[in-house]
Design an enzyme around this catalytic site. Structure first.
Site, mmCIF file in Angstrom:
data_model
loop_
_atom_site.group_PDB
_atom_site.id
_atom_site.type_symbol
_atom_site.label_atom_id
_atom_site.label_comp_id
_atom_site.label_asym_id
_atom_site.label_seq_id
_atom_site.Cartn_x
_atom_site.Cartn_y
_atom_site.Cartn_z
ATOM 1 C CG HIS A 80 32.917 4.339 1.638
ATOM 2 N ND1 HIS A 80 31.584 4.892 1.523
ATOM 3 C CD2 HIS A 80 33.595 4.424 0.778
ATOM 4 C CE1 HIS A 80 32.030 5.810 0.847
ATOM 5 N NE2 HIS A 80 33.367 5.455 0.330
ATOM 6 N NE ARG A 117 29.796 -2.302 5.433
ATOM 7 C CZ ARG A 117 30.218 -1.084 5.420
ATOM 8 N NH1 ARG A 117 30.673 0.367 4.363
ATOM 9 N NH2 ARG A 117 30.963 -0.324 6.585
ATOM 10 C CG ASN A 153 30.242 7.633 -2.980
ATOM 11 O OD1 ASN A 153 30.481 6.527 -2.733
ATOM 12 N ND2 ASN A 153 31.787 8.799 -3.493
ATOM 13 C CG HIS A 344 37.513 -4.498 -6.979
ATOM 14 N ND1 HIS A 344 38.020 -3.698 -8.167
ATOM 15 C CD2 HIS A 344 38.823 -5.534 -7.226
ATOM 16 C CE1 HIS A 344 39.306 -3.498 -8.264
ATOM 17 N NE2 HIS A 344 39.403 -4.879 -8.322
ATOM 18 C CE1 TYR A 367 37.909 0.875 -4.922
ATOM 19 C CE2 TYR A 367 35.994 0.587 -3.345
ATOM 20 C CZ TYR A 367 36.682 1.304 -3.858
ATOM 21 O OH TYR A 367 35.784 2.674 -4.118
HETATM 22 FE FE1 HDD Z 1 36.527 4.072 -2.786
HETATM 23 C C1 HDD Z 1 35.616 1.784 -0.666
HETATM 24 C C2 HDD Z 1 32.507 4.016 -2.984
HETATM 25 C C3 HDD Z 1 37.104 6.667 -4.589
HETATM 26 C C4 HDD Z 1 39.768 3.597 -2.754
HETATM 27 N N1 HDD Z 1 34.252 2.982 -2.031
HETATM 28 C C5 HDD Z 1 34.250 2.333 -0.816
HETATM 29 C C6 HDD Z 1 32.784 2.198 -0.928
HETATM 30 C C7 HDD Z 1 32.275 2.670 -1.754
HETATM 31 C C8 HDD Z 1 33.171 3.484 -2.448
HETATM 32 C C9 HDD Z 1 30.517 3.072 -1.520
HETATM 33 C C10 HDD Z 1 32.565 0.642 0.656
HETATM 34 C C11 HDD Z 1 32.399 -0.706 -0.233
HETATM 35 C C12 HDD Z 1 31.898 -1.278 1.376
HETATM 36 O O1 HDD Z 1 30.365 -0.554 1.638
HETATM 37 O O2 HDD Z 1 32.315 -2.351 1.595
HETATM 38 N N2 HDD Z 1 34.905 5.227 -3.963
HETATM 39 C C13 HDD Z 1 33.571 5.382 -3.952
HETATM 40 C C14 HDD Z 1 33.207 6.177 -5.127
HETATM 41 C C15 HDD Z 1 34.492 6.438 -5.297
HETATM 42 C C16 HDD Z 1 35.774 6.044 -4.883
HETATM 43 C C17 HDD Z 1 32.193 6.642 -5.007
HETATM 44 C C18 HDD Z 1 34.752 7.002 -6.832
HETATM 45 C C19 HDD Z 1 34.127 7.650 -7.564
HETATM 46 N N3 HDD Z 1 37.616 4.437 -3.478
HETATM 47 C C20 HDD Z 1 37.531 5.698 -4.376
HETATM 48 C C21 HDD Z 1 39.438 6.121 -4.585
HETATM 49 C C22 HDD Z 1 40.110 5.317 -4.452
HETATM 50 C C23 HDD Z 1 39.111 4.567 -3.223
HETATM 51 C C24 HDD Z 1 39.669 7.098 -6.093
HETATM 52 C C25 HDD Z 1 41.583 4.975 -4.244
HETATM 53 C C26 HDD Z 1 42.759 5.027 -5.136
HETATM 54 N N4 HDD Z 1 37.702 3.186 -1.368
HETATM 55 C C27 HDD Z 1 38.632 2.903 -1.402
HETATM 56 C C28 HDD Z 1 39.523 1.176 -0.559
HETATM 57 C C29 HDD Z 1 37.889 1.058 0.105
HETATM 58 C C30 HDD Z 1 36.938 1.857 -0.668
HETATM 59 C C31 HDD Z 1 40.300 2.137 0.125
HETATM 60 C C32 HDD Z 1 38.490 1.164 1.598
HETATM 61 C C33 HDD Z 1 37.587 -0.680 2.370
HETATM 62 C C34 HDD Z 1 37.515 -1.324 0.802
HETATM 63 O O3 HDD Z 1 37.509 -0.232 -0.122
HETATM 64 O O4 HDD Z 1 36.808 -2.031 1.116
HETATM 65 O O5 HDD Z 1 39.734 0.092 -1.738
#
Ligand code: HDD
Length: 712
Positions: A80, A117, A153, A344, A367
């Site tokens: 993202h 966002r 999402n 988060h 997160y």
């Molecule tokens: Fe995630 C970012 C949505 C599964 C680990 N995720 C992130 C963002 C969104 C989502 C919208 C961007 C937030 C922003 O605008 O800063 N993610 C989802 C949805 C999921 C999902 C809807 C499943 C239903 N995500 C998911 C899993 C993991 C992560 C299973 C790890 C085990 N996601 C992350 C992250 C991020 C992230 C690596 C990257 C940047 C951040 O968190 O802040 O932690």
């Protein structure tokens, strides 16, 4: 900010805006200073030994400026990374006390500030907005009880069932590690290799191969919390809940060919669209809806509520609309706000809690962990965009970038020296209590059998699409797999399609020169380890629902034409009446008119009036517009001999957009399109403005794709 009894959010007050205001500066009328506040008198020349001499190490002003510049980048989000944000407000329509004690979902007088966002998942920070991809839809509610984040999402399901597979999924879709391409694209071997071995991903894949993955605008997509969460009411009773965002701008998509061209012509297409809509006062709005399932109904569905690859069809549990989010303010600074905002799914308020969805459980770790490296330490909650409205009063004191100054010698609990402060809050004082759930279980690394139906929901999704949506999905599979070089990977996916829809498998197979065949044996992990081969299909649940219209985008059009962009192709000598009347009417309906002519400058109408030209044919591209209008006039003949003008019209036609021409404007239509095309749907030559407006509302005339193509 201390929170009083009722909360500070009433009567139009926006405490988040006030809080941000304290950190906001405006250089207007100010002197240039160093980071230490020293006024600078020469920002053009470094300090040297003599006019032509070497620069002196002593030049602290030069050093400070360059040092800051050298460190201006922070790591982009691991997923993202590419996103756009905006401020807004959430208003509740009706109290939800029956289900949740969350204050912002109880008092309709409360207006909760929000920051949203939207993002693509796979691409880097500088990648195109219009890649075929899932979109992030994250909303931070600055409530009087602390920050609540709904991190969802634009698709209601996810690729995988367990967070332990997330790094694999992302490694597979990101640019391949040896060559670092392709950027922001899933159409490559490693992604489809992974998918072809993960039947659980099929449902989400169907959504990403659909037009949902190509939103016309960030304003025109639905949002979903995906996981099943819990609402907890004042009596401690739990209901399962799924969250939905429904855009009042409608749900509309781009054509795939168009999206690829936009990536070249204007890769900031979505970011710009959101910014311009808010800037011009066309504030995007989404209604918040909930699907509520009583705790006792948990096992009444032919799928598991804890499985994030499944949705609850609205036809089974209706969505109850409870409030509205309006985005009404662009950020003051992209980096400070949109880049540094940290969401988060574990940022909760009393009244909302988790379920045991294993994907959600894993997210709860990821997160905070990622922000520590992205935002440089554990104090990222102090960055203004992340600060909660209530004061943060705990025993944390140190760490990189600490800005809060806590007084006193006590930073532990229990204490007597600090009078026991800060106190733990009981239920009555709004203290958070995790939902008490009875669990009798063995420690086990295994998946429940109820998670193994991978195919009935993608089948329902496919069956629910309209004719053109099905066609787009077939083409998307064929395109993506066509870019895959390893034939056995293509074959595995085509074989898997056979488990979902035979005709789809045949169409995609034909396009790839492959014949779909039944999987000789189940893919490892796609059925429980102790299941037999012949049981493979027995996990397909009976949905008792053949179609779910709520899954299709086709009847979710915007009701008006607000904030749509209409291209006016004009030349000198344009007919005054046609030009000004249509322009006036379209602007009155809050759509934007962009005047495009051969060259920049002004056009002069037949009556001699002059209008500034917004864009020339050298810079304008039809792909960034919703519709095209060609008024008549003596200059139309010049447009007819301009290849860019002819291409503009033909390309808009190819992408199924409404086109209208008046008077001699029809000559340009005739030059660009064949006779049959001009007679078709969405081409307005009647001179009736209301017909054109209706066509614009319709957005696209996808049936054109069935007629012989236009070489655009
Ligand atoms: Fe995630 C970012 C949505 C599964 C680990 N995720 C992130 C963002 C969104 C989502 C919208 C961007 C937030 C922003 O605008 O800063 N993610 C989802 C949805 C999921 C999902 C809807 C499943 C239903 N995500 C998911 C899993 C993991 C992560 C299973 C790890 C085990 N996601 C992350 C992250 C991020 C992230 C690596 C990257 C940047 C951040 O968190 O802040 O932690």
């Amino acid at each position: 900010m201390k929170i009083d009894e009722k909360g500070p959010f009433e009567d139009g007050a926006n405490p988040k805006k006030e809080q941000l205001g304290k950190f906001t500066t405006d250089n207007n009328g100010e002197y240039l200073t160093t980071d230490q506040g020293l006024k600078i008198n020469d920002d053009q020349n470094s300090l040297k030994s003599g006019e032509r001499g070497a620069t002196l190490l002593e030049d602290f002003i030069l050093r400070e400026k360059i040092t800051h510049f050298d460190h201006e980048r922070i790591p982009e989000r691991i997923v993202h990374a590419r996103g756009s944000g905006a401020h807004g407000v959430f208003e509740l329509y009706k109290p939800m006390a029956k289900y949740t004690k969350a204050k912002f979902l109880n008092e309709t007088s409360i207006k909760t500030p929000v920051f949203a966002r939207f993002s693509t998942v796979a691409g880097s920070k500088g990648s195109t907005d219009v890649a075929r991809d899932t979109r992030g839809f994250a909303v931070k509610f600055y409530t009087q009880e602390g920050n609540y984040d709904l991190v969802g999402n634009n698709m209601p399901v996810f690729f995988i069932q367990d967070a332990i597979k997330f790094p694999d999924l992302i490694h597979a879709v990101k640019p391949e590690p040896d060559r670092e391409f392709p950027q922001a694209a899933s159409a490559h071997d490693t992604f489809w290799d992974f998918i072809s071995l993960m039947p659980e991903s099929m449902h989400h894949i169907f959504w990403t191969m659909s037009d949902r993955a190509l939103p016309r605008s960030l304003r025109m997509m639905e949002g979903f919390g995906i996981h099943t969460f819990r609402f907890i009411n004042d009596e401690g009773k739990s209901h399962f809940v799924k969250f939905h965002w429904k855009p009042l701008q409608g749900v509309m998509g781009l054509a795939w060919d168009e999206a690829q061209r936009i990536s070249g012509k204007d890769s900031d297409f979505h970011r710009k669209d959101l910014w311009e809509a808010i800037d011009s006062g066309h504030f995007p709005e989404w209604e918040l809806g909930v699907q509520i399932v009583p705790q006792e109904d948990e096992h009444k569905f032919p799928f598991d509520l804890l499985d994030p690859t499944k949705l609850i069809p609205e036809e089974m549990v209706p969505v109850e609309i409870i409030g509205k989010m309006t985005l009404n303010r662009n950020p003051d600074n992209f980096f400070a706000e949109t880049e540094q905002v940290a969401f988060h799914p574990g940022h909760l308020v009393p009244g909302i809690d988790f379920s045991n969805d294993p994907l959600l459980q894993g997210r709860l770790f990821s997160y905070t962990d990622t922000q520590i490296s992205r935002l440089g330490g554990p104090n990222f909650h102090e960055i203004p965009i992340n600060k909660s409205i209530p004061d943060v009063t705990n025993n944390q004191r140190q760490g990189i970038h600490r800005t809060q100054i806590n007084t006193g010698r006590v930073s532990y609990h229990p204490n007597s020296l600090g009078g026991g402060c800060p106190f733990q809050a009981g239920q009555a004082e709004g203290g958070f209590n995790s939902y008490e759930e009875r669990i009798d279980s063995v420690k086990i690394r295994k998946r429940s059998k109820s998670f193994f139906d991978h195919f009935s929901q993608p089948e329902l999704f496919y069956n629910s699409l309209s004719k053109h949506e099905k066609r787009h999905l077939q083409n998307a599979f064929s395109f993506e797999l066509g870019k895959v070089k390893t034939v056995p990977i293509r074959q595995r996916v085509v074989n898997m399609l056979l488990e979902i829809d035979e005709s789809l498998a045949k169409i995609v197979g034909d396009n790839l020169g492959l014949i779909a065949s039944r999987l000789p044996q189940p893919i490892t992990g796609s059925i429980p380890a102790d299941a037999k081969l012949e049981d493979y299909h027995s996990f397909k649940g009976d949905l008792d629902l053949k179609e779910a219209p709520s899954l299709s985008m086709s009847d979710k059009l915007q009701k008006d034409i607000k904030a749509r962009k209409i291209a006016f192709l004009v030349a000198d000598g344009v007919d005054d009446k046609a030009f000004t009347e249509v322009k006036k009417h379209i602007c009155e309906l809050d759509a934007t008119v962009i005047i495009i002519a051969e060259k920049q400058g002004f056009i002069t109408t037949k009556a001699g009036d002059q209008f500034p030209i917004d864009e020339s044919l050298l810079t304008a591209a039809s792909v960034v517009f919703d519709a095209v209008y060609i008024p008549g006039g003596e200059g139309v003949k010049n447009l007819c001999s301009n290849a860019d003008a002819v291409h503009f019209v033909a390309e808009a036609f190819k992408h199924c957009k409404p086109i209208s021409a008046d008077g001699s404007g029809i000559e340009l239509l005739q030059k660009s399109l064949n006779e049959e095309a001009i007679k078709g749907e969405g081409i307005c030559t009647s001179g009736k403005l209301e017909d054109f407006i209706e066509d614009i509302k319709q957005h696209r005339f996808w049936s054109r794709e069935e007629t012989p193509d236009v070489p655009a």
